[in-house]
Motif scaffolding. Structure first.
Motif, short mmCIF file in Angstrom:
data_model
loop_
_atom_site.label_atom_id
_atom_site.label_comp_id
_atom_site.label_asym_id
_atom_site.label_seq_id
_atom_site.Cartn_x
_atom_site.Cartn_y
_atom_site.Cartn_z
N THR A 94 0.61 -0.85 0.12
CA THR A 94 -0.14 -0.01 0.22
C THR A 94 0.86 1.03 0.02
N VAL A 95 0.71 2.35 -0.44
CA VAL A 95 1.13 3.81 -0.75
C VAL A 95 0.45 4.89 -0.12
N ALA A 96 1.15 5.31 0.76
CA ALA A 96 0.01 6.85 1.33
C ALA A 96 0.67 7.98 0.57
N VAL A 97 0.82 8.39 0.34
CA VAL A 97 1.25 10.58 -0.13
C VAL A 97 -0.31 11.01 1.14
N ASP A 98 0.90 12.23 1.64
CA ASP A 98 0.17 12.77 2.41
C ASP A 98 0.81 14.49 1.23
N GLU A 99 0.23 14.94 0.87
CA GLU A 99 0.52 16.53 -0.06
C GLU A 99 0.06 17.57 0.84
N LEU A 100 -0.38 17.37 2.11
CA LEU A 100 0.29 18.27 3.12
C LEU A 100 1.86 18.71 3.50
N ASP A 101 2.88 17.56 3.72
CA ASP A 101 3.50 17.76 3.74
C ASP A 101 5.05 16.74 2.98
N GLY A 102 4.52 16.42 2.41
CA GLY A 102 5.38 15.73 1.02
C GLY A 102 5.85 14.10 1.28
N ARG A 103 5.49 13.45 2.43
CA ARG A 103 5.82 12.72 2.68
C ARG A 103 4.90 11.52 1.64
N VAL A 104 6.33 10.31 1.05
CA VAL A 104 5.14 9.08 0.75
C VAL A 104 5.54 8.05 1.97
N ALA A 105 4.66 7.74 1.71
CA ALA A 105 4.96 6.25 2.43
C ALA A 105 4.77 4.98 1.73
N LEU A 106 5.24 3.78 1.94
CA LEU A 106 5.17 2.08 1.47
C LEU A 106 4.67 0.93 2.87
N ALA A 107 4.22 1.00 2.89
CA ALA A 107 3.94 -0.52 3.82
C ALA A 107 3.41 -1.68 3.23
N CYS A 108 3.88 -2.68 3.60
CA CYS A 108 2.84 -4.11 3.19
C CYS A 108 2.33 -4.21 4.25
N PRO A 109 0.58 -5.03 4.09
CA PRO A 109 -0.81 -5.26 4.46
C PRO A 109 -0.45 -5.85 5.41
N ARG A 110 0.62 -7.24 5.12
CA ARG A 110 0.82 -8.38 5.74
C ARG A 110 1.64 -8.31 6.88
N CYS A 111 3.27 -7.91 6.18
CA CYS A 111 4.39 -8.21 7.08
C CYS A 111 4.87 -6.43 8.12
N HIS A 112 3.66 -4.94 7.66
CA HIS A 112 3.98 -4.01 7.62
C HIS A 112 5.49 -3.31 7.79
N ARG A 113 6.32 -3.71 6.86
CA ARG A 113 7.71 -3.29 6.40
C ARG A 113 7.70 -3.17 4.82
N THR A 114 8.48 -1.83 4.96
CA THR A 114 8.45 -0.89 4.13
C THR A 114 9.66 -2.08 2.62
N PRO A 115 9.07 -2.11 1.36
CA PRO A 115 10.75 -3.22 0.95
C PRO A 115 11.43 -2.29 0.60
N SER A 116 12.31 -2.69 0.83
CA SER A 116 13.87 -1.43 0.40
C SER A 116 14.32 -2.19 -1.04
N THR A 117 14.04 -1.55 -0.98
CA THR A 117 14.34 -1.50 -2.80
C THR A 117 14.56 -0.22 -3.56
N ARG A 118 15.22 -0.81 -4.71
CA ARG A 118 15.45 0.52 -5.75
C ARG A 118 13.91 0.80 -5.82
N ALA A 119 13.24 0.00 -6.38
CA ALA A 119 11.79 0.41 -6.36
C ALA A 119 11.38 1.11 -5.60
N THR A 120 11.37 1.11 -4.43
CA THR A 120 10.14 1.71 -3.54
C THR A 120 11.33 3.27 -3.50
N GLU A 121 12.61 3.71 -3.39
CA GLU A 121 13.34 4.34 -3.66
C GLU A 121 12.08 5.26 -5.09
N GLN A 122 12.25 4.60 -5.93
CA GLN A 122 12.03 5.64 -6.75
C GLN A 122 10.93 5.99 -6.91
N ILE A 123 9.56 4.97 -6.58
CA ILE A 123 8.23 5.58 -5.95
C ILE A 123 8.28 6.79 -5.07
#
Length: 156
Positions: A94-123
């Motif tokens: 899942t991905v959440a974009v906060d338009e107020l402060d510019g934060r972009v957060a990604l998290a797996c709905p099962r393990c609740h971790r953010t994948p540490s991949t180039r693709a995640t950094e690129q997103i």
């Protein structure tokens, strides 16, 4: 302040609840719309003529919107490249974009971790660039909290 959550009408690229008519308080939306069309056209040309990677675009070729506005769409999950994908759980992230402060957060709905991949950094990088280009990052006044503004007006 509240964050904006966009949903799409089935079969369209227009956000649910969007209206065609603009009111005076919608001026930032109108200005952002003026930026979108030329940016889409320029990125379309760059992709076809100069080989711009579709993953580096700040606009979405499919939805014809800013990338940060539609990155949560299931059509942007690409397991092969790792875009919005958790390899450990074989699940869309899942991905959440906060338009107020510019934060972009990604998290797996099962393990609740953010994948540490180039693709995640690129997103994250692309969504932040998209927010900036769209002019959606909030301009913060000197007093950011309502009680701070109230306190200043009482001491003046």
């Amino acid at each position: 302040m509240t964050a904006t959550i966009r949903t799409f009408r089935p079969g369209t690229t227009q956000a649910a609840g969007a209206t065609r008519g603009m009111r005076r308080h919608d001026e930032p939306v109108r200005l952002a719309g003026r930026r979108l069309a030329p940016t889409l056209a320029a990125e379309d040309r760059a992709e076809h003529e100069r080989g711009l990677s579709p993953h580096e675009r700040i606009t979405c070729r499919l939805h014809r919107r800013w990338a940060h506005e539609c990155i949560a769409s299931p059509q942007h999950v690409i397991p092969v490249t790792g875009h919005r994908w958790c390899d450990d759980c074989a699940t869309a992230v899942t991905v959440a974009v906060d338009e107020l402060d510019g934060r972009v957060a990604l998290a797996c709905p099962r393990c609740h971790r953010t994948p540490s991949t180039r693709a995640t950094e690129q997103i994250v990088r692309t969504c932040q660039a998209s927010l900036g280009a769209a002019g959606r990052l909030a301009r913060r006044p000197a007093a950011t909290q309502p009680h701070e503004r109230f306190a200043r007006s009482r001491t003046a």
